[in-house]
Design a protein around this motif. Structure first.
Motif, short mmCIF file in Angstrom:
data_model
loop_
_atom_site.label_atom_id
_atom_site.label_comp_id
_atom_site.label_asym_id
_atom_site.label_seq_id
_atom_site.Cartn_x
_atom_site.Cartn_y
_atom_site.Cartn_z
N ASN A 33 2.29 1.68 -3.45
CA ASN A 33 1.26 2.13 -4.38
C ASN A 33 0.93 3.61 -4.18
O ASN A 33 0.49 4.27 -5.11
CB ASN A 33 -0.01 1.29 -4.26
N ASN A 34 1.12 4.12 -2.97
CA ASN A 34 0.84 5.53 -2.69
C ASN A 34 2.04 6.44 -2.89
O ASN A 34 1.92 7.65 -2.76
CB ASN A 34 0.31 5.68 -1.25
N ASP A 35 3.20 5.87 -3.22
CA ASP A 35 4.42 6.64 -3.42
C ASP A 35 4.44 7.22 -4.83
O ASP A 35 4.58 6.51 -5.81
CB ASP A 35 5.63 5.75 -3.20
N GLU A 36 4.30 8.54 -4.94
CA GLU A 36 4.24 9.22 -6.23
C GLU A 36 5.54 9.09 -7.02
O GLU A 36 5.55 9.27 -8.23
CB GLU A 36 3.90 10.70 -6.04
N ILE A 49 0.84 -1.20 0.00
CA ILE A 49 0.00 0.00 0.00
C ILE A 49 0.88 1.25 0.00
O ILE A 49 0.62 2.20 -0.74
CB ILE A 49 -0.98 -0.02 1.20
N GLU A 50 1.93 1.25 0.81
CA GLU A 50 2.86 2.39 0.84
C GLU A 50 3.48 2.61 -0.53
O GLU A 50 3.56 3.74 -1.01
CB GLU A 50 3.97 2.14 1.87
N TYR A 67 1.25 2.97 -11.09
CA TYR A 67 -0.08 3.37 -11.53
C TYR A 67 -0.28 3.28 -13.03
O TYR A 67 -1.28 2.80 -13.51
CB TYR A 67 -0.39 4.81 -11.08
N PRO A 108 -3.79 1.49 -8.88
CA PRO A 108 -2.72 0.77 -8.20
C PRO A 108 -2.85 -0.74 -8.42
O PRO A 108 -3.94 -1.26 -8.63
CB PRO A 108 -2.92 1.13 -6.73
N LYS A 149 -3.93 5.32 -13.60
CA LYS A 149 -3.85 5.64 -12.17
C LYS A 149 -4.57 4.60 -11.31
O LYS A 149 -5.26 4.94 -10.36
CB LYS A 149 -4.37 7.04 -11.89
#
Length: 171
Positions: free
Chosen positions: A133-136, A130-131, A142, A148, A146
């Protein structure tokens, strides 16, 4: 098999195939295949040859001719129904690293503790996924849509979630 290492490797391979590999192939079908235009199951005619009357019709209205070529309504409904059923998690399903509440499968403290550690490790793996997948800075997570990548998250709820690894062994 001659050694413990061979037994462990064979067991790990069997568990991988029956759980995670199956999930990666099975539960990922619906997000892509749920739109029949992405992967029509049949083609009802050949591509017309350039210079033929059929080709001229195709050139004038490609969308209409494409829809005449791909899967019909009945076959589409059957296909989508099957894909949805295969991609759905059941209400009575347990995820990898979980059991149905009882420790009745063994009274030995060693395997029970190892199973609990395994479940906690899977929870940590999911948090890390999850971390990431949220790291830009990890744009490859993505892509242009967009969305994940969640297929191999260990947990899932009931339904079409596009994630989760069922513990089929506990059924």
């Amino acid at each position: 098999m001659q050694t413990w290492e061979e037994l462990v490797e064979a067991s790990a391979t069997l568990i991988w195939i029956a759980s995670t590999l199956h999930v990666a192939v099975n539960f990922g079908q619906y997000p892509y295949g749920g739109l029949i235009l992405n992967r029509p199951i049949i083609c009802r005619r050949f591509m017309p040859e350039k210079g033929s009357p059929e080709y001229d019709v195709l050139a004038k209205n490609p969308e209409k001719e494409f829809l005449k070529t791909i899967t019909g309504k009945k076959e589409t409904l059957i296909d989508l129904t099957v894909i949805e059923i295969l991609s759905r998690h059941a209400s009575d399903e347990f995820n990898l690293g979980q059991r149905d509440g009882g420790d009745y499968w063994t009274s030995d403290a060693g395997p029970l503790e190892a199973f609990k550690r395994f479940g906690k490790n899977l929870e940590e793996i999911e948090k890390k996924l999850i971390e990431k997948n949220n790291d830009e800075t990890l744009r490859n997570r993505y892509g242009p849509a967009k969305m994940p990548y969640t297929l191999l998250y260990p947990s899932s709820e009931e339904g079409l979630t596009f994630r989760g690894i069922p513990n089929s062994i506990s059924i």
